[in-house]
Every structure is written in structure tokens, then in C-alpha cells.
Write a protein that holds these residues in place. Structure first.
Motif, PDB file in Angstrom:
ATOM      1  N   LYS A 169      -8.971   0.903  -3.319  1.00 52.32           N
ATOM      2  CA  LYS A 169      -8.404   2.246  -3.430  1.00 52.32           C
ATOM      3  C   LYS A 169      -9.456   3.331  -3.211  1.00 52.32           C
ATOM      4  O   LYS A 169      -9.188   4.355  -2.578  1.00 52.32           O
ATOM      5  CB  LYS A 169      -7.738   2.424  -4.792  1.00 52.32           C
ATOM      6  N   GLN A 173      -9.334   6.591  -0.663  1.00 56.40           N
ATOM      7  CA  GLN A 173      -9.563   7.964  -1.107  1.00 56.40           C
ATOM      8  C   GLN A 173     -10.685   8.601  -0.287  1.00 56.40           C
ATOM      9  O   GLN A 173     -10.608   9.781   0.096  1.00 56.40           O
ATOM     10  CB  GLN A 173      -9.927   7.993  -2.593  1.00 56.40           C
ATOM     11  N   ARG A 201      -0.266  -4.102  -3.111  1.00 54.69           N
ATOM     12  CA  ARG A 201      -1.321  -3.305  -3.756  1.00 54.69           C
ATOM     13  C   ARG A 201      -1.841  -2.213  -2.838  1.00 54.69           C
ATOM     14  O   ARG A 201      -1.970  -1.052  -3.246  1.00 54.69           O
ATOM     15  CB  ARG A 201      -2.466  -4.223  -4.186  1.00 54.69           C
ATOM     16  N   ALA A 204       0.691   0.584  -2.317  1.00 55.75           N
ATOM     17  CA  ALA A 204       0.784   1.430  -3.511  1.00 55.75           C
ATOM     18  C   ALA A 204      -0.420   2.363  -3.607  1.00 55.75           C
ATOM     19  O   ALA A 204      -0.282   3.545  -3.966  1.00 55.75           O
ATOM     20  CB  ALA A 204       0.887   0.563  -4.764  1.00 55.75           C
ATOM     21  N   ASP A 205      -1.604   1.840  -3.282  1.00 60.07           N
ATOM     22  CA  ASP A 205      -2.808   2.678  -3.325  1.00 60.07           C
ATOM     23  C   ASP A 205      -2.721   3.820  -2.312  1.00 60.07           C
ATOM     24  O   ASP A 205      -3.018   4.979  -2.638  1.00 60.07           O
ATOM     25  CB  ASP A 205      -4.056   1.829  -3.032  1.00 60.07           C
ATOM     26  N   LYS A 207      -0.040   5.053  -0.892  1.00 62.19           N
ATOM     27  CA  LYS A 207       1.062   5.946  -1.249  1.00 62.19           C
ATOM     28  C   LYS A 207       0.667   6.898  -2.372  1.00 62.19           C
ATOM     29  O   LYS A 207       1.159   8.035  -2.440  1.00 62.19           O
ATOM     30  CB  LYS A 207       2.285   5.125  -1.652  1.00 62.19           C
ATOM     31  N   SER A 208      -0.223   6.443  -3.249  1.00 63.25           N
ATOM     32  CA  SER A 208      -0.660   7.308  -4.354  1.00 63.25           C
ATOM     33  C   SER A 208      -1.636   8.391  -3.883  1.00 63.25           C
ATOM     34  O   SER A 208      -1.874   9.362  -4.606  1.00 63.25           O
ATOM     35  CB  SER A 208      -1.317   6.463  -5.454  1.00 63.25           C
ATOM     36  N   ILE A 209      -2.191   8.231  -2.691  1.00 61.07           N
ATOM     37  CA  ILE A 209      -3.186   9.169  -2.164  1.00 61.07           C
ATOM     38  C   ILE A 209      -2.598  10.075  -1.093  1.00 61.07           C
ATOM     39  O   ILE A 209      -2.862  11.281  -1.085  1.00 61.07           O
ATOM     40  CB  ILE A 209      -4.391   8.389  -1.602  1.00 61.07           C
TER      41      ILE A 209
END
Length: 275
Positions: A169, A173, A201, A204-205, A207-209
Motif C-alpha cells: 500500500k 501511495q 488486497r 482495496a489498497d 481504491k482507498s487511495i
């Protein structure tokens, strides 16, 4: 006597192909590098026992890691490839005339040199004046170039050895930070059959960024299971909302404007991974 090469893709499954000879073998600073001649797929590049590319099917991977993103971004002038030392992604990037600079950040210089020697049709564009080849750790390069790139492509090996950090992740970033305000990331994310947990995983990483995250799949016969995935993260531009008139009809064998949006239509078991 017949000679066969087998890649053990999981503990319980492998792919095997008949070979005629070994063209090159060495232990680089980072990995075992072999180039073999196969009957079915021509020359094959193998790193640490894993097939990276072949003469016959390389165009699928290289076209599809590149053209989805570059036909989604309206003006990709500066593009980075992390990994991708064979040069295939660079070759495809250069088909877009609006690209002013394509940077290759490959940690293993021997992959670059042997690819230029044994796979000239793949690595032959690495000497183009628009290309900046850097033998460097891609993670470090990302952190040293904040707000620099329009598109970043992570053309990595499997998540073992020197590529482990390219699936974390913090790396994604870092890519977000290295992209301009409307930048796009695309990363190869392995096989839905054999790497479901990794896809779940990584998606999801990302998508969170990124405000927009999309998974798409393609068919690559020499990669584990033949079904391969890529994950795209975008700050602004959605590959499913791009105008058809923006989709350039390029000199390609797999990618086309007609296939651009269709690859995002996922089999249900793959769709379930990213819900």
C-alpha cells in the motif's frame, strides 16, 4: 532426447513447454536470468524460474498494460514504467505521439541489456530519444519525483524477491504522490485463479487511495492460468467514461477501441473479489 521447461506456478500446478536450447543463463545481482528457445512460443525470458515474456504472446501484456491508461488520459506527456526491463511497455508507449518522455525505472540492468540483445522486437525502442532508461530502484524513483508523471505503469515480476515492495500500500501511495493532479496508475496484479487474495488486497489498497479504481482482465497463455489481471487507479479520468472519439486506433494486435471498455466486464467470480 526431448527437452522440456516447466514453471511450477503453484505448489500443485505448473506449465510445461518443449525447448530446443538455452540461449543465455546468468545470476544477476538480483535474480536468476534465463533465455530459452521454445518450440511453441519462440524465445522465452525467465526470471527466477518464472516466465516473464515470449516472442509469440508478449504483445498481449505490453499492449494492455499501456493502451488502456494512455487512451484514457487526455494528454499523457510524461510516463513512467517501473520494472519492465524487457522494453515492451516502452515500445507501446511510444505509439502515442503526445508522449514527450517515457522513463524506464528498472532495478536490474542485466534484464535491459539481455532483452535488447535477444528480444530486439521487444526492447528495440529503448534507445529512442524520447526514452530515459534508468537502472534504479523504482520505489526510490517514485519517492524522488513528486507530482511528476501523467501515467505510471507498474510492470513488475511476481510478488517475490526484488518485486515484493511493488505490491504494498505504501508504494501505491507513493505513486499517487508522484502523479500529477489528473494522473493514472496501472499495475499488473496476477491471476484471479491463483492470486485471489493478492487481487483483493491490492484492489482495496488502490481504491482507498484513488477516487477511481478499476480491475480488468486479459488472456495471456504463458502466464499462470492464462487469465491475467490489471488494476487501474485514477485521480480523475475513468476508463469507462472516456469518449469513443478519444480512443486512438493504434498499430496493435490485441488492444482496440472496441475492446477498451469490454475488458472491464469481469467474470462473476472475479467481480466478487473487488466488491
Amino acid at each position: 532426447m526431448e527437452l522440456w521447461y516447466t514453471e511450477k506456478q503453484t505448489e500443485n500446478h505448473g506449465i510445461t513447454t518443449k525447448i530446443t536450447k538455452t540461449l543465455h543463463t546468468e545470476q544477476t545481482e538480483f535474480q536468476k536470468l534465463d533465455i530459452i528457445e521454445t518450440k511453441q512460443f519462440g524465445r522465452m525470458l525467465v526470471l527466477d524460474g518464472m516466465v516473464m515474456t515470449t516472442d509469440v504472446d508478449e504483445f498481449v501484456y505490453h499492449e494492455m498494460i499501456v493502451h488502456i491508461a494512455l487512451n484514457t488520459h487526455p494528454n499523457p506527456k510524461k510516463v513512467l514504467v517501473v520494472g519492465g526491463g524487457d522494453g515492451g511497455a516502452i515500445r507501446e508507449i511510444l505509439k502515442h505521439p503526445e508522449v514527450e518522455k517515457a522513463v524506464l525505472a528498472e532495478i536490474d540492468g542485466r534484464v535491459i541489456e539481455t532483452s535488447k540483445e535477444f528480444f530486439p522486437q521487444i526492447g528495440g525502442k529503448l534507445t529512442d530519444p524520447r526514452v530515459d532508461v534508468q537502472v534504479v530502484d523504482g520505489i526510490k524513483h517514485i519517492h524522488d519525483h513528486i507530482g511528476t508523471y501523467d501515467v505510471i505503469m507498474v510492470d513488475s515480476t511476481e510478488p517475490v524477491g526484488p518485486a515484493v515492495g511493488l505490491f504494498e500500500k505504501g508504494f501505491y501511495q507513493g505513486i499517487y504522490d508522484a502523479l500529477k493532479e489528473d494522473g493514472i496508475l496501472v499495475a499488473q496484479t496476477e491471476s484471479p485463479w491463483f492470486n485471489a487474495d493478492l487481487i483483493r488486497r491490492v484492489f482495496a489498497d488502490i481504491k482507498s487511495i484513488f477516487p477511481i479504481a478499476r480491475l480488468y482482465t486479459v488472456s495471456i497463455p504463458t502466464y499462470p492460468s492464462g487469465l491475467w489481471s490489471f488494476t487501474l487507479g485514477s485521480k480523475k479520468h475513468d476508463p469507462l467514461q472516456v469518449e469513443d472519439s478519444q480512443l486512438k486506433d493504434l498499430d496493435t494486435k490485441y488492444y482496440s477501441p472496441r475492446i477498451h471498455k469490454s475488458v472491464f466486464q469481469l467474470p462473476k467470480f472475479v467481480e466478487d473479489l473487488v466488491k
